[in-house]
Scaffold this motif. Structure first.
Motif, short mmCIF file in Angstrom:
data_model
loop_
_atom_site.label_atom_id
_atom_site.label_comp_id
_atom_site.label_asym_id
_atom_site.label_seq_id
_atom_site.Cartn_x
_atom_site.Cartn_y
_atom_site.Cartn_z
N ALA A 1 0.82 -1.21 0.00
CA ALA A 1 0.00 0.00 0.00
C ALA A 1 0.85 1.26 0.00
N THR B 1 3.09 2.02 -1.88
CA THR B 1 3.43 2.44 -3.24
C THR B 1 2.89 3.83 -3.53
N VAL B 2 1.84 4.22 -2.83
CA VAL B 2 1.20 5.51 -3.08
C VAL B 2 2.15 6.67 -2.84
N GLY C 1 2.12 7.27 -6.69
CA GLY C 1 0.88 7.99 -6.41
C GLY C 1 1.08 9.49 -6.45
N PHE D 1 -2.13 4.48 -12.32
CA PHE D 1 -1.47 4.47 -11.02
C PHE D 1 -2.44 4.90 -9.92
N TRP D 2 -3.26 5.94 -10.22
CA TRP D 2 -4.24 6.38 -9.23
C TRP D 2 -5.18 5.24 -8.86
N GLU E 1 -4.71 2.04 -9.30
CA GLU E 1 -3.95 0.98 -8.64
C GLU E 1 -3.65 1.35 -7.19
N CYS E 2 -3.25 2.61 -6.97
CA CYS E 2 -2.97 3.05 -5.61
C CYS E 2 -4.23 3.04 -4.76
N LEU F 1 -4.46 0.89 -1.51
CA LEU F 1 -4.78 1.56 -0.25
C LEU F 1 -6.02 0.95 0.41
#
Length: 584
Positions: free
Chosen positions: A142, A144-145, A149, A303-304, A306-307, A311
């Motif tokens: 998580a 990764t954001v 992100g 990415f948004w 995925e994040c 999350l």
């Protein structure tokens, strides 16, 4: 990255989001570096269509070879630098995730150690296993954001600014369209949290059941109940599978929309830019740049999404960790000293009274009820139990641990040599502050005596290296009866003033059980010993037998006296006529 011996810090236990933010704050520099590298990497991705547009408009279209070479070289250098940035971004974010992983493991393991014997009384085995196997990795992912992100947000704003210079109409469409895509996926992420939470809860319950089945498989086979339990487990695992399908359905929609909607939007914007180019409002180079900008935006939007997905799952996992970290061992509010001399233990809730220096047996139809009495007398649960008339809750906990030892027949055995397994309990017991014996473990004669009392000499003799033979975790390389004797020997080697043993001979055959009962009484002469059992072979050697019914004292006396005067006791402990006659 956190060192193996480094203090992980004090986690924020106010909730899942607070815990994730604490993990970020623990590595501020690395998190900021990851965000900076990811932002630069994504912005330079947007620079590629800009440089390509310049190469077309200023070099290719007018036929200027020099300008074309300059812009092409710039394009190559930016691409090469960005490739290096991509490697550094991945390395940095890997360290961020690993730090979060290791830090969470250290926090959870450290708290499990602080809970100690209270852990099994406060949380199920499945809960702890699920945290260790799945939740820790989910939490780490998580984070990764903090890299891609943040970079996605910066890249989005930069590309929007570049699009304004090309066409305000296209910029407005992109600025409004991309948030709309994220808004479509948002409700699915909320739903994912709910289904993921339910899935994790069921997974924890089923994992605990697997552990229970593995431990009791031989007993189930002997009772003929394996098929019944297998059918129940099959139904429960089927429900978990169905819940997993529901989680997978939501996840598939999130991932499909995260990739599909931006691609569809790319087609719409490209069509709009092509019309503007055909009408002469933008140049061919600007058309190419618009296509490139929007193609670049597919990455940040993905990415948004995925994040958001990570999350959502990370918060669910973090809440489980926080719930575990909020479990507290019994608070030590004791201010009074333990009695100087061996004294009476009394449990008002059950009426059990343990006289010092005697072997007392608690016999009850429900093992959980006798175990609860032991927990109260050992101060592992809040109670009104007293020691020499003083409430246990008012006595300094360290002094209780120095003198009262609770020996559970299912207590964990750490992987080590057999010698260290047995001596370890004595060292730990003395480490609690009891300085009456050597800090180097029991003397050889004490160790030998403990093995003899537990009738465990044959175990040592059967092992290739004797006491130096390695033991698997929980002594899985031994049989159930051998494990129980090793646990009893470990407790006896600690030589506590008060020994409270839960079912110490339940897995032993009658011959071995009789030997242990005889030796235990002799070895513990003059010291307070309490055992929970319904075995007549053990009860016959007890100075006092306390018969419990529904958790309350129903009768007290010697084994033979209770056999004569208490029909319920006789029905409970007389396994068969021959055994009863032999005991008499």
């Amino acid at each position: 990255m956190i060192d193996a011996y480094e203090d992980p810090g004090t986690p924020d236990r106010r909730g899942g989001w607070h815990y994730l933010w604490w993990l970020v704050r623990c590595q501020r520099g690395r998190s900021a570096l990851g965000a900076l590298i990811a932002s630069t990497w994504m912005v330079l991705l947007a620079a590629t269509p800009y440089l390509m547009a310049k190469a077309i408009d200023e070099g290719l279209e007018p036929g200027d070879l020099g300008r074309l070479t300059v812009w092409s070289a710039a394009l190559f250098l930016v691409g090469a630098f960005n490739a290096w940035l991509s490697i550094m971004r991945h390395r940095t974010m890997t360290r961020v995730r690993m730090d979060a992983n290791f830090r969470t493991v250290k926090v959870v393991v450290g708290h499990a150690v602080r809970l100690g014997a209270a852990l099994s009384r406060r949380a199920g085995a499945g809960e702890v296993v699920t945290i260790g196997v799945g939740d820790v990795q989910t939490i780490a992912s998580a984070l990764t954001v903090v890299g891609p992100g943040v970079g996605a947000v910066i890249a989005y704003l930069v590309v929007a600014g570049l699009l304004v210079s090309v066409s305000p109409v296209i910029a407005v469409v992109v600025l409004l369209g991309m948030p709309l895509i994220v808004g479509v996926v948002g409700p699915l992420l909320t739903r994912l949290q709910g289904t993921e939470t339910e899935y994790r809860e069921r997974q924890g319950v089923l994992t605990a059941r697997i552990a229970d089945l593995a431990g009791g498989l031989r007993v189930l086979n002997g009772l003929g109940g394996k098929g019944l339990v297998a059918d129940a487990f099959r139904r429960d695992s089927g429900r978990l599978r169905e819940q997993g399908y529901r989680v997978g359905a939501v996840t598939s929609w999130v991932q499909a929309l995260g990739v599909g909607l931006p691609t569809l939007f790319l087609a719409v914007v490209t069509w709009l830019a092509a019309r503007l180019a055909a009408q002469g409002h933008i140049s061919i180079g600007e058309l190419v740049s618009v296509y490139g900008y929007v193609a670049v935006l597919v990455g940040p939007v993905a990415f948004w999404v995925e994040c958001g997905y990570m999350l959502s799952r990370g918060v669910v996992a973090a809440r489980r960790v926080v719930r575990f970290l909020n479990l507290e061992p019994m608070e030590d509010r004791g201010t009074r000293n333990a009695p100087a001399e061996p004294s009476t233990l009394h449990d008002p809730e059950s009426g059990v009274r343990i006289l010092p220096g005697r072997l007392t047996a608690l016999a009850g139809a429900r093992p959980t009820e006798t175990a609860e009495v032991i927990d109260r007398l050992g101060r592992y649960t809040p109670s009104r139990a007293t020691w020499a008339g003083v409430p246990l809750d008012e006595i300094i906990l360290a002094q209780i641990r120095q003198r009262i030892l609770v020996a559970d027949h299912e207590a964990d055995v750490f992987a080590d040599s057999l010698r260290n397994v047995i001596e370890g309990a004595g060292k730990a017991f003395r480490g609690a502050g009891n300085c009456a014996t050597s800090p180097h473990g029991p003397a050889p004669d004490k160790l030998t005596q403990a093995l003899h009392t537990a009738a465990a000499e044959d175990i040592v003799q059967s092992l290739p290296d004797g006491l130096d033979s390695p033991m698997d975790a929980n002594a899985r390389n031994l049989s159930g009866g051998q494990r129980q004797r090793i646990r009893l020997a470990r407790a006896l080697a600690a030589d506590p003033e008060v020994l409270l043993a839960i079912e110490p001979t339940s897995a032993l055959d009658a011959h071995t059980e009789a030997r242990v009962a005889t030796r235990l009484k002799a070895a513990r002469t003059g010291r307070t010993t309490v055992v929970t059992t319904t075995s007549p072979l053990v009860l016959a050697h007890a100075d006092t037998v306390i018969h419990l019914v529904d958790g309350k004292v129903a009768a007290t006396g010697t084994h033979h006296a209770l056999l004569d005067t208490d029909p319920a006791y006789r029905a409970l402990v007389a396994r068969d006529t021959d055994t009863e006659e032999a005991v008499r």
